[in-house]
Enzyme design. Structure first.
Site, mmCIF file in Angstrom:
data_model
loop_
_atom_site.group_PDB
_atom_site.id
_atom_site.type_symbol
_atom_site.label_atom_id
_atom_site.label_comp_id
_atom_site.label_asym_id
_atom_site.label_seq_id
_atom_site.Cartn_x
_atom_site.Cartn_y
_atom_site.Cartn_z
ATOM 1 N N CYS A 1 0.802 -1.327 -0.161
ATOM 2 C CA CYS A 1 -0.022 -0.086 0.057
ATOM 3 C C CYS A 1 0.805 1.351 -0.143
ATOM 4 O O CYS A 1 0.407 2.335 -0.178
ATOM 5 C CB CYS A 1 -0.908 -0.080 1.195
ATOM 6 S SG CYS A 1 -1.944 -1.461 1.031
ATOM 7 N N HIS B 1 -1.838 6.751 4.662
ATOM 8 C CA HIS B 1 -2.517 5.712 4.152
ATOM 9 C C HIS B 1 -3.778 5.364 4.825
ATOM 10 O O HIS B 1 -3.803 5.321 6.094
ATOM 11 C CB HIS B 1 -1.415 4.432 4.088
ATOM 12 C CG HIS B 1 -2.534 3.250 3.506
ATOM 13 N ND1 HIS B 1 -3.188 3.528 2.482
ATOM 14 C CD2 HIS B 1 -2.273 1.983 4.082
ATOM 15 C CE1 HIS B 1 -3.667 2.248 2.383
ATOM 16 N NE2 HIS B 1 -3.207 1.168 3.188
ATOM 17 N N ASN C 1 -10.171 1.012 2.334
ATOM 18 C CA ASN C 1 -8.518 1.047 2.025
ATOM 19 C C ASN C 1 -8.424 0.657 0.550
ATOM 20 O O ASN C 1 -8.923 -0.672 0.145
ATOM 21 C CB ASN C 1 -8.172 -0.030 2.958
ATOM 22 C CG ASN C 1 -6.631 -0.247 2.693
ATOM 23 O OD1 ASN C 1 -6.072 0.279 1.623
ATOM 24 N ND2 ASN C 1 -5.988 -1.253 3.550
HETATM 25 O O1 UT7 Z 1 -3.170 -1.515 3.908
HETATM 26 C C1 UT7 Z 1 -2.853 -2.343 4.821
HETATM 27 C C2 UT7 Z 1 -3.810 -3.392 5.120
HETATM 28 N N1 UT7 Z 1 -4.413 -3.937 6.364
HETATM 29 C C3 UT7 Z 1 -4.393 -3.303 7.213
HETATM 30 O O2 UT7 Z 1 -4.056 -2.120 7.469
HETATM 31 C C4 UT7 Z 1 -4.978 -3.887 8.458
HETATM 32 C C5 UT7 Z 1 -4.540 -3.647 9.929
HETATM 33 N N2 UT7 Z 1 -5.476 -4.251 10.862
HETATM 34 C C6 UT7 Z 1 -6.608 -4.017 11.353
HETATM 35 O O3 UT7 Z 1 -7.068 -2.917 10.823
HETATM 36 C C7 UT7 Z 1 -7.169 -4.449 12.259
HETATM 37 O O4 UT7 Z 1 -6.490 -5.835 12.841
HETATM 38 C C8 UT7 Z 1 -8.638 -5.078 11.882
HETATM 39 C C9 UT7 Z 1 -9.688 -4.248 11.462
HETATM 40 C C10 UT7 Z 1 -8.458 -6.020 10.298
HETATM 41 C C11 UT7 Z 1 -9.228 -6.185 12.750
HETATM 42 O O5 UT7 Z 1 -9.543 -5.751 13.987
HETATM 43 P P1 UT7 Z 1 -8.824 -6.002 15.426
HETATM 44 O O6 UT7 Z 1 -9.338 -5.215 16.489
HETATM 45 O O7 UT7 Z 1 -7.446 -6.193 15.160
HETATM 46 O O8 UT7 Z 1 -9.650 -7.502 15.477
HETATM 47 P P2 UT7 Z 1 -9.302 -8.992 15.613
HETATM 48 O O9 UT7 Z 1 -8.658 -9.372 14.166
HETATM 49 O O10 UT7 Z 1 -8.476 -9.272 16.809
HETATM 50 O O11 UT7 Z 1 -10.492 -9.856 15.576
HETATM 51 C C12 UT7 Z 1 -11.395 -9.651 16.842
HETATM 52 C C13 UT7 Z 1 -12.851 -10.359 16.741
HETATM 53 C C14 UT7 Z 1 -12.656 -11.876 16.245
HETATM 54 O O12 UT7 Z 1 -13.329 -12.863 16.864
HETATM 55 P P3 UT7 Z 1 -13.013 -13.611 17.998
HETATM 56 O O13 UT7 Z 1 -12.099 -14.491 17.453
HETATM 57 O O14 UT7 Z 1 -12.531 -12.739 19.077
HETATM 58 O O15 UT7 Z 1 -14.432 -14.425 18.275
HETATM 59 C C15 UT7 Z 1 -12.696 -11.800 14.543
HETATM 60 O O16 UT7 Z 1 -13.373 -13.105 14.215
HETATM 61 O O17 UT7 Z 1 -13.562 -9.810 15.576
HETATM 62 C C16 UT7 Z 1 -13.877 -10.616 14.589
HETATM 63 N N3 UT7 Z 1 -14.185 -10.149 13.377
HETATM 64 C C17 UT7 Z 1 -15.228 -9.717 13.120
HETATM 65 N N4 UT7 Z 1 -16.308 -9.429 13.521
HETATM 66 C C18 UT7 Z 1 -17.444 -9.076 12.956
HETATM 67 C C19 UT7 Z 1 -13.067 -9.646 12.384
HETATM 68 N N5 UT7 Z 1 -13.732 -9.129 11.375
HETATM 69 C C20 UT7 Z 1 -15.038 -9.090 11.567
HETATM 70 C C21 UT7 Z 1 -15.964 -8.437 11.017
HETATM 71 N N6 UT7 Z 1 -17.201 -8.409 11.610
HETATM 72 N N7 UT7 Z 1 -15.881 -7.961 9.881
#
Ligand code: UT7
Length: 327
Positions: A114, A254, A284
């Site tokens: 990115c 970004h 994004n």
């Molecule tokens: O350009 C670069 C590209 N990528 C990025 O910049 C991504 C950087 N990372 C992030 O922005 C964050 O890590 C995310 C937004 C992707 C995820 O947020 P998080 O606070 O780190 O959540 P997590 O991955 O720790 O997941 C927490 C919970 C999980 O459930 P359990 O296992 O605790 O039951 C996920 O399954 O949230 C769940 N989850 C969702 N729930 C509803 C993950 N995605 C979703 C969703 N809707 N879309």
């Protein structure tokens, strides 16, 4: 100091808007989760039948029009993208053809996650400073909707499609690139990848069946690295520019996650009202994120003559960097 002027900007967002509510009808997610965790409310997605290069061509035409740069005057075209129009020959030839660059200027793609647009700005600036080109067109373009698994809520809700472009022309020392910091941390190459479809793991029935052509992301890992990477690059670029953060008028990070942006701003101690954000509407868009934001800010009259503007990004690779410009 690399003397150049951003003579024109342009952007293109596909017409189709998909809201969090729309996604929550087919996916186990909610508007509340997406909004509070990322700041995203909606994204633009390209229709499956439209060639992605059309977005880059539209954005570039706008930038060229505003710069008064006719096709036959373009001396360099750099296209930043992660998912090219075709593996060979990439995206740049398709965009060059669409723009009618029949005089055979050099064109090529840059892949730096990115951060591709920031890397492309630095490369174009260096090529202009060395006399290879007096003007350049840079396009950031991404149609990641074609490579995200629409059944994977951890990735698909984050991305949108779009393109942004800038037309650069040579200028005196009063404006241009003041400072650059670019980095790559290969220890983090596993954070974001599309494992199949390249030469390491070419397409096969097995790679399709095991969904290896879709974007895979360790979201938490990316999140944790993103803030420190953009912080380091911004501090370094400012130091190299011989300015302090207080001299920066506008910070354009970004647009990956609003919480990442807010954490970055807190760590830098940078005023929030000088940070530009459009992630709520655009999500994004990877390499297109900064040029789209830039174009919106220029058209709104936010960025003005003489302003100091910092562009900072991180992404797959892990590549990251900051370019600081005097407008
Ligand atoms: O350009 C670069 C590209 N990528 C990025 O910049 C991504 C950087 N990372 C992030 O922005 C964050 O890590 C995310 C937004 C992707 C995820 O947020 P998080 O606070 O780190 O959540 P997590 O991955 O720790 O997941 C927490 C919970 C999980 O459930 P359990 O296992 O605790 O039951 C996920 O399954 O949230 C769940 N989850 C969702 N729930 C509803 C993950 N995605 C979703 C969703 N809707 N879309």
């Amino acid at each position: 100091m690399i003397g150049l002027r951003v003579a024109g900007t342009g952007s293109f967002l596909p017409e189709r808007v998909v809201t969090n509510e729309d996604l929550s009808r087919t996916l186990d997610t909610s508007d509340e989760w997406i909004r509070t965790r990322t700041g995203i409310v909606s994204r633009h997605l390209l229709d499956p039948d439209t060639p992605p290069a059309t977005m880059g061509i539209a954005a570039a035409r706008e930038a060229m029009g505003r710069a008064g740069l006719p096709p036959d005057a373009v001396e360099l075209l750099i296209v930043a993208t992660n998912v090219p129009e075709e593996l060979i020959p990439g995206s740049a030839p398709f965009i060059a053809a669409g723009l009618g660059l029949h005089h055979e200027p050099p064109f090529f793609d840059i892949k730096a996650g990115c951060a591709g647009f920031v890397f492309a700005m630095a490369v174009a600036g260096a090529m202009m400073a060395s006399g290879i080109a007096r003007n350049a067109l840079i396009v950031g373009i991404e149609a990641l909707s074609r490579f995200v698994d629409w059944g994977d809520r951890k990735t698909c809700v984050l991305f949108g499609d779009g393109a942004g472009a800038v037309a650069l022309t040579a200028a005196g020392e009063e404006r241009g690139i003041l400072g650059v910091s670019l980095h790559g941390d290969a220890d983090k190459l596993g954070l974001l990848r599309i494992p199949a479809g390249g030469v390491r793991l070419p397409a096969s029935a097995e790679t399709v069946a095991s969904r290896k052509h879709f974007l895979q992301m360790k979201g938490r890992g990316v999140y944790q690295s993103a803030v420190t990477m953009m912080e380091r690059a911004t501090l370094e670029a400012a130091e190299r520019a011989g300015i302090s953060l207080a001299d920066i008028d506008w910070l354009l990070p970004h647009q990956a996650n609003l919480r990442i942006i807010e954490a970055l701003v807190r760590r830098l101690g940078f005023p929030r009202d000088r940070v530009l954000v459009n992630i709520d509407r655009v999500a994004n868009t990877s390499t297109a994120s900064i040029p789209i934001l830039l174009d919106e800010a220029v058209r709104a009259g936010t960025i003005g003559d003489g302003d100091i503007v910092a562009l900072t990004a991180f992404g797959a690779g892990a590549c990251y960097g900051t370019v600081i410009l005097r407008w």
